[in-house]
Design a protein around this motif. Structure first.
Motif, PDB file in Angstrom:
ATOM      1  N   THR A 126       0.899  -1.090   0.102  1.00  8.32           N
ATOM      2  CA  THR A 126       0.033   0.374  -0.522  1.00  8.32           C
ATOM      3  C   THR A 126       0.591   0.860  -0.014  1.00  8.32           C
ATOM      4  N   LEU A 144       0.493  -0.237  -4.584  1.00  6.45           N
ATOM      5  CA  LEU A 144      -1.470   0.578  -4.746  1.00  6.45           C
ATOM      6  C   LEU A 144      -1.033   1.553  -4.537  1.00  6.45           C
ATOM      7  N   GLN A 154      -0.384   2.004  -8.473  1.00  2.00           N
ATOM      8  CA  GLN A 154      -1.265   0.809  -9.639  1.00  2.00           C
ATOM      9  C   GLN A 154      -2.873   0.816  -8.635  1.00  2.00           C
ATOM     10  N   SER A 155      -4.088   0.657  -9.559  1.00  2.00           N
ATOM     11  CA  SER A 155      -5.072   0.201  -9.050  1.00  2.00           C
ATOM     12  C   SER A 155      -5.442  -0.962  -8.678  1.00  2.00           C
ATOM     13  N   LEU A 156      -5.876  -1.278  -8.196  1.00  2.00           N
ATOM     14  CA  LEU A 156      -6.558  -3.028  -7.470  1.00  2.00           C
ATOM     15  C   LEU A 156      -6.596  -3.082  -8.567  1.00  2.00           C
ATOM     16  N   ASP A 157      -6.309  -4.574  -8.541  1.00  2.00           N
ATOM     17  CA  ASP A 157      -7.081  -5.725 -10.428  1.00  2.00           C
ATOM     18  C   ASP A 157      -7.951  -5.949  -9.546  1.00  2.00           C
ATOM     19  N   GLU A 158      -9.061  -5.996  -9.671  1.00  2.00           N
ATOM     20  CA  GLU A 158     -10.271  -6.542  -9.027  1.00  2.00           C
ATOM     21  C   GLU A 158     -10.192  -8.369  -9.411  1.00  2.00           C
ATOM     22  N   LYS A 218     -12.727   4.338  -1.634  1.00  2.00           N
ATOM     23  CA  LYS A 218     -12.825   4.341  -3.606  1.00  2.00           C
ATOM     24  C   LYS A 218     -11.232   3.747  -3.403  1.00  2.00           C
ATOM     25  N   THR A 219     -11.349   2.603  -2.747  1.00  2.00           N
ATOM     26  CA  THR A 219     -10.650   1.606  -3.450  1.00  2.00           C
ATOM     27  C   THR A 219      -9.779   0.947  -4.569  1.00  2.00           C
ATOM     28  N   GLU A 220     -10.482   1.287  -5.815  1.00  2.00           N
ATOM     29  CA  GLU A 220     -10.239   1.160  -6.948  1.00  2.00           C
ATOM     30  C   GLU A 220      -9.109   2.065  -7.377  1.00  2.00           C
ATOM     31  N   GLU A 221      -8.833   3.151  -6.487  1.00  2.80           N
ATOM     32  CA  GLU A 221      -8.189   4.280  -7.268  1.00  2.80           C
ATOM     33  C   GLU A 221      -6.568   3.716  -6.686  1.00  2.80           C
ATOM     34  N   PRO A 222      -5.543   4.356  -7.234  1.00  4.81           N
ATOM     35  CA  PRO A 222      -4.051   4.853  -6.422  1.00  4.81           C
ATOM     36  C   PRO A 222      -4.414   5.426  -5.478  1.00  4.81           C
TER      37      PRO A 222
END
Length: 489
Positions: free
Chosen positions: A8, A37, A40-44, A477-481
């Protein structure tokens, strides 16, 4: 099996704590993806496919960010086995387990991660794999001697996406990083390394370090930041390494972190650092009052620090002293004394302004709690904030800390020079003490003459107000870096 390693935050560097275990796990045939992170963005999709998700926790900031992230990981893949590893994992084991973390690995974690992956791979079908809270078979802290692998940085974001070195003349250099040793021989009371390593340190073989450097130089690195807690813990190893480093990479510079105590003890080796490309040395001075330095068990005195400052000046070397100026022992006068010394010793451009506002962090297991005067003046451990909260007896001191943090943050946003920010802190501190601020004669080198990393190194510090806000944003908003702010442990 499918494994995702997550970092993180790690001081604006490519995370060593991803690159090192990645090499180990791939050597054993596992399919591993790394996600930094901070870049990078989180790769779901990768999370949903993973049998093991392991999060690297080298510092307080990373742990706070991870705590916000873990619920999202569990929602994406309830069956994945969650692991946290690194310095701050065992220190916060109880809290992490409440979040659903099944395995916690501290100290020398690479072998433990391999063993965990093998254990999970053998537990087929997936329903038999331990996913949530369970008793782990690996030791919470391992200090075994490992034969380290060359870190695998092939999946890392490019070096150019990380912190860079600002150099004299206004240019910059791309920065790589590595570690030549782990742990520390010393037992400073406030240090977060001590509860885990307890005075033990481990050397990474010179061949491994050099190959890691070669790979990063080939990828564009022009400067290497050694992340060792104290580069001079193993003085022979350190000096042989820098000599080989310079022979092979004469145009590549580097920086190291060394205790004041060691800078004085091994003073004869400083010219060799200078001549092999050491651009600057970071040293955790913390405080200038000898009684407080004894309480912290730092191993140096005020005079030792001043001696080192003058030695560096005579050698034409750059010292980056770091401080923890706000502790329970801080007084308005001691804070003004710190500012006066920084000014009189021409260190204004050497000290990142946020260094002048940070407060002592007291994590679980801290040796500083051995002191009655500290233990009796802290609140109950806050498992969400991950530290023991404390307030100063003099509310002016706490107010001044917040004020200095705000001035430093504003100066950073405005891209002000360190001299300009220091002058504002100088005036604010004197006003807080009810004193007229003496005229500040800033006879400094120009800012461009002092090399420094674009994300400064801090240690043993509570997050600033702005950093608390950044941590809170992750939950939304965990999908953003992840946000990149100043560094703090």
């Amino acid at each position: 099996m499918n494994i995702v390693l997550i970092s993180t935050y790690e001081l604006g560097r490519q995370p060593f704590g991803l690159a090192s275990p990645l090499a180990w796990l791939r050597k054993h045939g596992h399919d591993v993806m790394c996600l930094d992170l901070s870049r990078q963005s989180l790769d779901e999709t990768a999370i949903r496919a993973a049998g093991l998700v392991a999060i690297y926790l080298p510092m307080h900031t990373a742990t706070r960010l991870a705590a916000k992230l873990i619920p999202s990981l569990r929602a994406l893949n309830p069956q994945a086995h969650l692991c946290c590893y690194g310095l701050y994992a065992p220190m916060n084991a109880d809290y992490l387990r409440t979040l659903g973390v099944a395995t916690i690995l501290g100290g020398e974690f690479e072998q433990g991660l391999v063993r965990l992956a093998e254990q999970l791979h053998a537990a087929q079908p997936p329903a038999e794999r331990p996913a949530g809270n369970s008793s782990q078979s690996q030791p919470l802290v391992s200090l075994e001697r490992l034969a380290f692998e060359v870190p695998d940085r092939s999946d890392m974001p490019a070096i150019g996406k990380y912190a860079h070195l600002v150099v004299p003349g206004g240019g910059f250099r791309l920065v790589g990083s590595t570690e030549a040793s782990r742990g520390c021989k010393h037992l400073c009371r406030h240090c977060p390394i001590v509860p885990v390593y307890k005075g033990v340190f481990r050397i990474v073989s010179r061949d491994v370090v050099m190959q890691d450097v070669r790979n990063q130089v080939a990828a564009g690195a022009q400067h290497i930041s050694f992340g060792d807690p104290d580069f001079f813990n193993g003085i022979r190893h350190a000096m042989e390494l820098v000599e080989e480093f310079h022979r092979e990479f004469s145009g590549v510079t580097y920086d190291v972190t060394i205790k004041v105590e060691h800078l004085r003890k091994y003073e004869a080796h400083l010219p060799k650092l200078r001549d092999t490309g050491c651009f600057f040395v970071i040293s955790a001075v913390e405080y200038l009052d000898d009684a407080v330095l004894r309480a912290l068990d730092k191993g140096h005195t005020r005079e030792d620090f001043l001696h080192v400052v003058r030695t560096f000046r005579s050698l034409g070397m750059t010292l980056h002293p770091t401080f923890v100026p706000f502790t329970r022992w801080t007084t308005m006068e001691s804070y003004l004394d710190l500012l006066r010394v920084i000014h009189s010793e021409s260190l204004i451009e050497n000290v990142a302004p946020i260094q002048l506002g940070i407060r002592l962090l007291i994590p679980e297991g801290s040796r500083i709690l051995e002191l009655d005067e500290v233990r009796n003046n802290v609140g109950p451990f806050d498992p969400e904030s991950l530290f023991y909260p404390w307030k100063h007896d003099d509310p002016r001191v706490d107010a001044l800390s917040e004020m200095v943090q705000a001035i430093a943050a504003e100066g950073d946003r405005r891209k002000e020079s360190r001299s300009a920010v220091f002058e504002r802190i100088w005036k604010a501190a004197h006003a807080a003490a009810g004193l007229a601020a003496p005229k500040l004669e800033v006879a400094q080198l120009p800012a461009a003459a002092i090399p420094f990393l674009s994300e400064p190194w801090y240690c043993c510090a509570e997050p600033t107000r702005e950093q608390f806000v950044s941590i809170g944003q992750v939950a939304k908003k965990t999908e953003e870096p992840m946000p990149v702010t100043g560094s703090y442990v």
